[in-house]
Design an enzyme around this catalytic site. Structure first.
Site, PDB file in Angstrom:
ATOM      1  N   GLY A 134       4.048   1.104   2.161  1.00 46.45           N
ATOM      2  CA  GLY A 134       4.945   0.220   1.668  1.00 46.45           C
ATOM      3  C   GLY A 134       5.597   0.444   0.337  1.00 46.45           C
ATOM      4  O   GLY A 134       7.163   0.444   0.190  1.00 46.45           O
ATOM      5  N   ARG A 162      -7.631  10.169  14.908  1.00 43.27           N
ATOM      6  CA  ARG A 162      -6.811  10.705  13.870  1.00 43.27           C
ATOM      7  C   ARG A 162      -7.898  11.804  13.333  1.00 43.27           C
ATOM      8  O   ARG A 162      -9.096  11.430  13.150  1.00 43.27           O
ATOM      9  CB  ARG A 162      -6.737   9.613  12.927  1.00 43.27           C
ATOM     10  CG  ARG A 162      -6.045   9.864  11.640  1.00 43.27           C
ATOM     11  CD  ARG A 162      -5.487   8.830  10.725  1.00 43.27           C
ATOM     12  NE  ARG A 162      -6.572   8.075  10.009  1.00 43.27           N
ATOM     13  CZ  ARG A 162      -7.408   8.460   9.338  1.00 43.27           C
ATOM     14  NH1 ARG A 162      -7.432   9.786   8.664  1.00 43.27           N
ATOM     15  NH2 ARG A 162      -8.370   7.656   8.719  1.00 43.27           N
ATOM     16  N   GLN A 187     -10.717   4.012  15.317  1.00 42.01           N
ATOM     17  CA  GLN A 187     -11.694   5.227  14.815  1.00 42.01           C
ATOM     18  C   GLN A 187     -12.835   4.691  14.248  1.00 42.01           C
ATOM     19  O   GLN A 187     -12.732   3.884  13.422  1.00 42.01           O
ATOM     20  CB  GLN A 187     -11.101   6.030  14.010  1.00 42.01           C
ATOM     21  CG  GLN A 187     -11.939   7.272  13.369  1.00 42.01           C
ATOM     22  CD  GLN A 187     -11.001   8.162  12.766  1.00 42.01           C
ATOM     23  OE1 GLN A 187     -10.706   7.997  11.507  1.00 42.01           O
ATOM     24  NE2 GLN A 187     -10.638   9.414  13.329  1.00 42.01           N
ATOM     25  N   GLU A 207      -0.667   2.289   8.568  1.00 36.20           N
ATOM     26  CA  GLU A 207      -1.566   2.053   9.737  1.00 36.20           C
ATOM     27  C   GLU A 207      -1.147   0.988  10.674  1.00 36.20           C
ATOM     28  O   GLU A 207      -1.865   0.925  11.691  1.00 36.20           O
ATOM     29  CB  GLU A 207      -3.264   1.613   8.954  1.00 36.20           C
ATOM     30  CG  GLU A 207      -4.152   1.757   9.853  1.00 36.20           C
ATOM     31  CD  GLU A 207      -5.553   1.554   9.436  1.00 36.20           C
ATOM     32  OE1 GLU A 207      -5.557   1.564   8.121  1.00 36.20           O
ATOM     33  OE2 GLU A 207      -6.583   1.229  10.122  1.00 36.20           O
ATOM     34  N   PHE A 257     -11.860  19.842   6.133  1.00 35.43           N
ATOM     35  CA  PHE A 257     -12.119  18.664   6.688  1.00 35.43           C
ATOM     36  C   PHE A 257     -12.241  18.715   7.876  1.00 35.43           C
ATOM     37  O   PHE A 257     -11.796  19.733   8.616  1.00 35.43           O
ATOM     38  CB  PHE A 257     -10.909  17.844   6.230  1.00 35.43           C
ATOM     39  CG  PHE A 257     -11.037  16.405   5.522  1.00 35.43           C
ATOM     40  CD1 PHE A 257     -11.334  16.637   4.077  1.00 35.43           C
ATOM     41  CD2 PHE A 257     -11.281  15.291   6.112  1.00 35.43           C
ATOM     42  CE1 PHE A 257     -11.810  15.382   3.345  1.00 35.43           C
ATOM     43  CE2 PHE A 257     -11.516  14.100   5.070  1.00 35.43           C
ATOM     44  CZ  PHE A 257     -11.911  14.305   3.883  1.00 35.43           C
ATOM     45  N   HIS A 271     -13.233   2.264  11.318  1.00 39.05           N
ATOM     46  CA  HIS A 271     -12.523   2.802   9.860  1.00 39.05           C
ATOM     47  C   HIS A 271     -10.890   2.772  10.013  1.00 39.05           C
ATOM     48  O   HIS A 271     -10.244   2.448   9.167  1.00 39.05           O
ATOM     49  CB  HIS A 271     -12.969   4.145   9.848  1.00 39.05           C
ATOM     50  CG  HIS A 271     -12.495   4.883   8.774  1.00 39.05           C
ATOM     51  ND1 HIS A 271     -12.514   4.334   7.759  1.00 39.05           N
ATOM     52  CD2 HIS A 271     -11.761   6.207   8.723  1.00 39.05           C
ATOM     53  CE1 HIS A 271     -11.935   5.263   6.615  1.00 39.05           C
ATOM     54  NE2 HIS A 271     -11.493   6.262   7.290  1.00 39.05           N
ATOM     55  N   HIS A 293     -15.732   6.101  12.100  1.00 41.52           N
ATOM     56  CA  HIS A 293     -16.072   7.165  10.946  1.00 41.52           C
ATOM     57  C   HIS A 293     -17.478   7.407  10.997  1.00 41.52           C
ATOM     58  O   HIS A 293     -18.350   6.407  10.980  1.00 41.52           O
ATOM     59  CB  HIS A 293     -15.367   6.700   9.595  1.00 41.52           C
ATOM     60  CG  HIS A 293     -15.616   7.992   8.524  1.00 41.52           C
ATOM     61  ND1 HIS A 293     -16.661   8.389   8.298  1.00 41.52           N
ATOM     62  CD2 HIS A 293     -14.428   8.601   8.081  1.00 41.52           C
ATOM     63  CE1 HIS A 293     -16.396   9.788   7.419  1.00 41.52           C
ATOM     64  NE2 HIS A 293     -15.019   9.626   7.205  1.00 41.52           N
ATOM     65  N   LEU A 308     -17.568   3.639   3.239  1.00 40.93           N
ATOM     66  CA  LEU A 308     -17.361   5.141   3.608  1.00 40.93           C
ATOM     67  C   LEU A 308     -17.933   5.965   2.662  1.00 40.93           C
ATOM     68  O   LEU A 308     -17.738   6.049   1.272  1.00 40.93           O
ATOM     69  CB  LEU A 308     -15.722   5.148   3.312  1.00 40.93           C
ATOM     70  CG  LEU A 308     -15.166   6.503   4.143  1.00 40.93           C
ATOM     71  CD1 LEU A 308     -15.582   6.391   5.690  1.00 40.93           C
ATOM     72  CD2 LEU A 308     -13.594   6.460   3.981  1.00 40.93           C
ATOM     73  N   THR A 341     -17.164   9.946   2.328  1.00 43.36           N
ATOM     74  CA  THR A 341     -16.019  10.675   2.805  1.00 43.36           C
ATOM     75  C   THR A 341     -16.409  11.864   3.552  1.00 43.36           C
ATOM     76  O   THR A 341     -17.665  12.459   3.211  1.00 43.36           O
ATOM     77  CB  THR A 341     -15.013  11.205   1.386  1.00 43.36           C
ATOM     78  OG1 THR A 341     -14.182  12.162   1.841  1.00 43.36           O
ATOM     79  CG2 THR A 341     -16.043  12.136   0.358  1.00 43.36           C
ATOM     80  N   GLU A 342     -15.735  12.454   4.561  1.00 46.21           N
ATOM     81  CA  GLU A 342     -15.981  13.682   5.229  1.00 46.21           C
ATOM     82  C   GLU A 342     -15.682  14.821   4.343  1.00 46.21           C
ATOM     83  O   GLU A 342     -16.308  16.072   4.713  1.00 46.21           O
ATOM     84  CB  GLU A 342     -14.810  13.554   6.376  1.00 46.21           C
ATOM     85  CG  GLU A 342     -14.889  14.505   7.301  1.00 46.21           C
ATOM     86  CD  GLU A 342     -13.577  14.186   8.574  1.00 46.21           C
ATOM     87  OE1 GLU A 342     -13.544  13.221   8.698  1.00 46.21           O
ATOM     88  OE2 GLU A 342     -13.126  15.366   8.662  1.00 46.21           O
ATOM     89  N   ARG A 386     -13.827  13.155  14.040  1.00 48.62           N
ATOM     90  CA  ARG A 386     -14.876  12.317  13.699  1.00 48.62           C
ATOM     91  C   ARG A 386     -15.384  11.671  15.132  1.00 48.62           C
ATOM     92  O   ARG A 386     -16.425  11.140  15.113  1.00 48.62           O
ATOM     93  CB  ARG A 386     -13.686  11.066  13.123  1.00 48.62           C
ATOM     94  CG  ARG A 386     -13.631  11.443  11.601  1.00 48.62           C
ATOM     95  CD  ARG A 386     -12.820  10.483  10.800  1.00 48.62           C
ATOM     96  NE  ARG A 386     -12.313  11.196   9.187  1.00 48.62           N
ATOM     97  CZ  ARG A 386     -11.492  10.656   8.627  1.00 48.62           C
ATOM     98  NH1 ARG A 386     -11.000   9.608   8.872  1.00 48.62           N
ATOM     99  NH2 ARG A 386     -11.520  10.944   7.275  1.00 48.62           N
ATOM    100  N   SER A 402      -4.156  10.229   7.626  1.00 44.69           N
ATOM    101  CA  SER A 402      -3.566   8.867   7.410  1.00 44.69           C
ATOM    102  C   SER A 402      -2.776   8.689   6.238  1.00 44.69           C
ATOM    103  O   SER A 402      -1.767   8.274   5.987  1.00 44.69           O
ATOM    104  CB  SER A 402      -4.815   7.789   7.311  1.00 44.69           C
ATOM    105  OG  SER A 402      -5.703   8.223   6.231  1.00 44.69           O
ATOM    106  N   LEU A 403      -3.464   9.559   4.843  1.00 46.66           N
ATOM    107  CA  LEU A 403      -2.400   9.524   3.928  1.00 46.66           C
ATOM    108  C   LEU A 403      -1.195  10.288   3.976  1.00 46.66           C
ATOM    109  O   LEU A 403      -0.287   9.784   3.511  1.00 46.66           O
ATOM    110  CB  LEU A 403      -3.293  10.363   2.671  1.00 46.66           C
ATOM    111  CG  LEU A 403      -4.663   9.304   2.222  1.00 46.66           C
ATOM    112  CD1 LEU A 403      -5.589  10.149   1.041  1.00 46.66           C
ATOM    113  CD2 LEU A 403      -4.192   8.000   1.638  1.00 46.66           C
ATOM    114  N   GLY A 431       0.863  -1.035  -0.047  1.00 46.53           N
ATOM    115  CA  GLY A 431       0.041   0.050  -0.096  1.00 46.53           C
ATOM    116  C   GLY A 431       0.846   1.245   0.036  1.00 46.53           C
ATOM    117  O   GLY A 431       1.939   1.092  -0.325  1.00 46.53           O
ATOM    118  N   GLY A 432       0.465   2.298   0.161  1.00 48.60           N
ATOM    119  CA  GLY A 432       1.076   3.606   0.465  1.00 48.60           C
ATOM    120  C   GLY A 432       2.364   3.553   1.048  1.00 48.60           C
ATOM    121  O   GLY A 432       3.415   4.094   0.677  1.00 48.60           O
TER     122      GLY A 432
END
Lengths: 597, 235
Positions: free
Chosen positions: A18, A412, A237, A401, A117, A370, A239, A249, A251-252, A283, A417-418, A15-16
């Protein structure tokens, strides 16, 4: 005999975090990324709304505000040195993604577009600030694609569809991992000087979740069994806006664009709970507000959901009341086209799964499990730290994560997270390469795969009295019901006992598929074992913390207790027995104070 | 409600050829076909193999043929396809087991498209983002949605006929970069796609567009690439 591969650095997870780690480590060290799916399938791709950085592309913003908002969002449990580090790096991290080719949405001037956000504010006015850099409502998808593309460009070595099974440690140092190649069933040993875990979350312990099937906590579970502690596992968390029943999900960013939450009486209820930022509160605050509305009988039709409303007439009415404006100062007015352009995927999800068109209809939503704030303890360089003194485990790293730096503390903020995966993935990659280049390979044990083989044998040779699918449903139900948004001693005790019962019954599982090629039944059973181990740690940590903070809300201890509980939880597995200890929270600039939105 | 699902089965360790098994499960019209598969696997036959992860149409793992057409199992509801469902692996890629096909040739074609931003010009001196107008950004918005699920490529008759064809998904990826105003690699990609296994193999059957779970107008995107090859221009 298993196949042995040798790399300086092995990254577990595509993922992001890694991919970022792989990209940076491979600049100087021989690096491999192993992933149980093709990397583009990773759950980073499901992230929607944005990645925060104080770019200030529409209005004044600064990293200090981002830092303070994150500290406040964490309910003062986040480590402030790490948070400051992340928020300062955020600007360059987002710009680097743009330079890599990420197709961010643009401002009229051609800069990266940003949206409001939850919990992100102008610290002087307290009003929401546009900080979330976005690519429609598929920002995570674009980050995942872009990082994978950069890895291909830079010829990173991938082992696609290899499931990690074990961590090899020799002389108290990392020596590699064991993995199974899904298409052949063969075991492989990846001999390495440095190992980076980036396996993502474990939301699949809960019944209603936004998380992928793949989110089974493999990294934390493996390391926990090897005696590495897990940090702050009580903080999970929920969401606020998952699609009713499915947990998918919404999105917020929808609320960032002006959507509001509505109860059964047609009231917009968030101003009662967060008078200043209203629907854009943090959240945990919004999820508790929804739950309270439901508990007090104002769920839709008396059921356990509320409406999220982004119909232009609703948005425009409340935007006018709130005095919300566009970046140029004109009143915020949206049309059906705005909805289609800003959140196209949400529109699609609602049409497909609910048969609802958000442009003309309201969306039934409920809180959904979430994000794991807790995980493998690390410092800001991704080094896994194994005690309260910051002692690093030589050669072992974690990011994303599955890790707990801790920048998210007890809750969070959306978009962080991103940011976390990009910033700490990079630093874990750099640090692991630096470590590997001065370290020697440890000699592999005689049979590094023996533990993995016995794990599989046990799953094949049970009595067959029990079925993984049923056990899994029992776990998810009890975890969601009893260790959910609101918690109390009695319910959590019930959940813990249930999880322990399930661990015993799990021994009676028998996998029916005897084949080697894509034996997904065997792998799913093995993953479920990880979830059970994680669920027990979550339950034990949650029972132990006798206060309410961020995502951990106790009916029997409703207040935050800084005197006794301003500290991180660490849980160890010592020969099958769980032991709890603590470590202090790093506080630099911001002393804890009451948290009001 | 009672749902009857007929599933293509093939275990390379036991079978010489594929066959079908039929299962009857109790479900709901709002269930995803993926939920039905999970139920069969969980309660009746654990050996059933399929890929899945996000379960809401974003990760691209679970493209398969459902009642003869390519869909994502997680984005197809029972109410859309009825209570008699036939599920088979996608066509054109080798079946490895049950609904799992060999995705390597698909990703190999993706990789041939130089699927990354090519721009060797210096970055802005202030270290900030490269500028791009909203109009220029919108030019390739559609093709950034691709999740590489292979539903398009494995619905394409030209791809079935020749596995050498790069296929619609690869061309969608190429399109995403060719029409990005920040990219400088268009001529290289157009050259690759002008060769025998490139866009010339597209006969506008339109299957790809109909199969795309992300509603990308793939045939149109391929058309734009063809036009660019012919005219040498990008607008």
């Amino acid at each position: 005999m298993a196949k042995v591969h040798q790399f300086d650095v092995v990254v577990v997870g595509g993922g992001g975090a890694g991919l970022m780690a792989g990209l940076y480590a491979s600049r100087t060290a021989k690096t491999a990324v192993i992933s149980k799916m093709y990397p583009t399938r990773s759950h980073t791709g499901a992230a929607q709304g944005g990645i925060s950085a104080a770019l200030g592309n529409y209005e004044e913003d600064k990293p200090e505000w981002h830092t303070y908002d994150t500290v406040k969002g964490s309910d003062y449990l986040g480590d402030q040195d790490a948070i400051e580090f992340m928020c300062n790096e955020a600007i360059d991290a987002v710009l680097e993604l743009e330079h890599m080719g990420l197709p961010f949405d643009r401002t009229p001037e051609g800069r990266i577009s940003q949206r409001p956000f939850g919990g992100h504010t102008n610290n002087e006015t307290g009003k929401p600030v546009r900080r979330a850099a976005h690519a429609a409502d598929r920002t995570g998808h674009m980050i995942l694609q872009t990082l994978y593309q950069q890895c291909l460009k830079n010829k990173v070595n991938f082992f696609d569809e290899y499931q990690v099974l074990d961590f090899i440690m020799v002389n108290g140092k990392a020596a590699g991992v064991v993995a199974v190649e899904l298409s052949t069933g063969e075991l492989h040993t990846i001999h390495a000087k440095a190992v980076i875990f980036a396996t993502g979350g474990y939301g699949r312990v809960f019944e209603v979740t936004s998380n992928a099937y793949a989110y089974t906590g493999d990294g934390p579970a493996i390391l926990f069994r090897h005696g590495i502690p897990l940090e702050d596992m009580e903080f999970f968390q929920f969401h606020p806006t998952g699609i009713y029943k499915l947990g998918i999900l919404i999105t917020e960013g929808a609320r960032g664009e002006g959507a509001v939450l509505i109860n059964d009486k047609g009231e917009r209820f968030m101003p009662k709970y967060a008078p200043t930022v209203k629907d854009l509160a943090s959240r945990d605050v919004v999820s508790r507000a929804i739950y309270t509305e439901i508990k007090e009988g104002r769920g839709i039709g008396g059921k356990n959901y509320v409406y999220l409303d982004i119909r232009p007439e609703t948005v425009n009415k409340f935007a006018a009341l709130d005095g919300r404006t566009n970046p140029d100062g004109s009143p915020l007015l949206i049309t059906g086209d705005t909805v289609l352009t800003k959140i196209p995927d949400i529109v699609d999800f609602c049409r497909v799964y609910l048969g609802v068109d958000p442009v003309t209809q309201v969306m039934p939503t409920q809180p959904t499990a979430h994000y794991a704030m807790g995980g493998i303890p690390t410092n800001k360089y991704g080094e896994v730290v194994i005690d309260d003194k910051g002692t690093a485990f030589p050669g072992l790293f974690a990011a994303g994560e599955c890790a707990c730096v801790s920048v998210h503390g007890a809750n969070r903020l959306g978009t962080n997270s991103l940011l976390d995966i990009v910033v700490f993935g990079k630093h874990a990659g750099l640090k692991a390469a630096e470590y590997a280049l001065q370290a020697e390979f440890e000699k592999l044990p005689e049979d590094a795969e023996s533990a993995s083989r016995s794990d599989f044998d046990a799953l094949r040779k049970g009595s067959g009295k029990e079925n993984v699918f049923d056990l899994s449903n029992e776990m998810k139900k009890v975890m969601f019901a009893d260790i959910g948004i609101y918690r109390n001693e009695k319910d959590m005790q019930t959940a813990l006992e249930k999880v322990r019962e399930l661990k015993v019954r799990f021994k009676d599982v028998a996998v029916s598929d005897t084949g080697k090629i894509f034996n997904t039944e065997l792998l799913n059973a093995w993953e479920f074992g990880n979830l059970l181990d994680i669920a027990e740690v979550v339950a034990v940590s949650a029972l132990n913390r006798k206060e309410s903070r961020g995502g951990h809300s106790r009916e029997d201890f409703p207040d935050r207790d800084d005197k006794n509980w301003l500290k991180h939880t660490l849980v160890w597995n010592r020969n099958g027995k769980l032991e709890i200890d603590y470590k202090p929270v790093v506080i630099t600039k911001y002393q804890p104070k009451a948290r009001v939105y | 409600m009672e749902i009857t699902i007929k599933i293509f089965r093939y275990d390379p360790e036991q079978d010489t050829r594929g066959h079908y098994e039929t299962y009857v499960v109790e479900g709901d019209e709002n269930d995803r076909v993926l939920d039905v598969l999970e139920l069969v696997k969980g309660k009746t036959d654990g050996s059933l193999a399929f890929r899945r992860s996000c379960a809401h149409g974003i990760c691209g793992s679970d493209a398969m043929r459902i009642n003869g057409r390519n869909h994502l199992a997680c984005k197809t509801l029972v109410r859309d396809v009825g209570a008699n469902i036939t599920v088979e692996p996608v066509l054109g890629l080798k079946v490895k087991k049950d609904l799992i096909v060999d995705m390597d040739p698909f990703f190999d074609n993706y990789k041939k498209m130089l699927p990354y931003l090519i721009n060797d010009s210096p970055l802005p001196a202030d270290g900030r983002e490269r500028l791009q107008s909203p109009e220029d950004r919108a030019r390739f918005d559609e093709t950034t949605k691709c999740i590489l699920c292979a539903a398009c490529t494995t619905s394409c008759p030209s791809y079935w006929a020749s596995g050498e064809y790069y296929g619609p998904a690869a061309i969608v990826t190429a399109h995403r970069f060719i029409f990005d105003s920040r990219d400088e690699g268009a001529s290289q990609r157009l050259h690759i796609l002008s060769e025998t296994d490139g866009t010339a193999r597209c006969h506008t059957a339109y299957n790809c567009t109909e199969a795309c779970p992300r509603d990308i107008k793939i045939t149109k995107a391929i058309g734009e690439v063809k036009m660019a090859i012919v005219t040498g221009k990008l607008d």
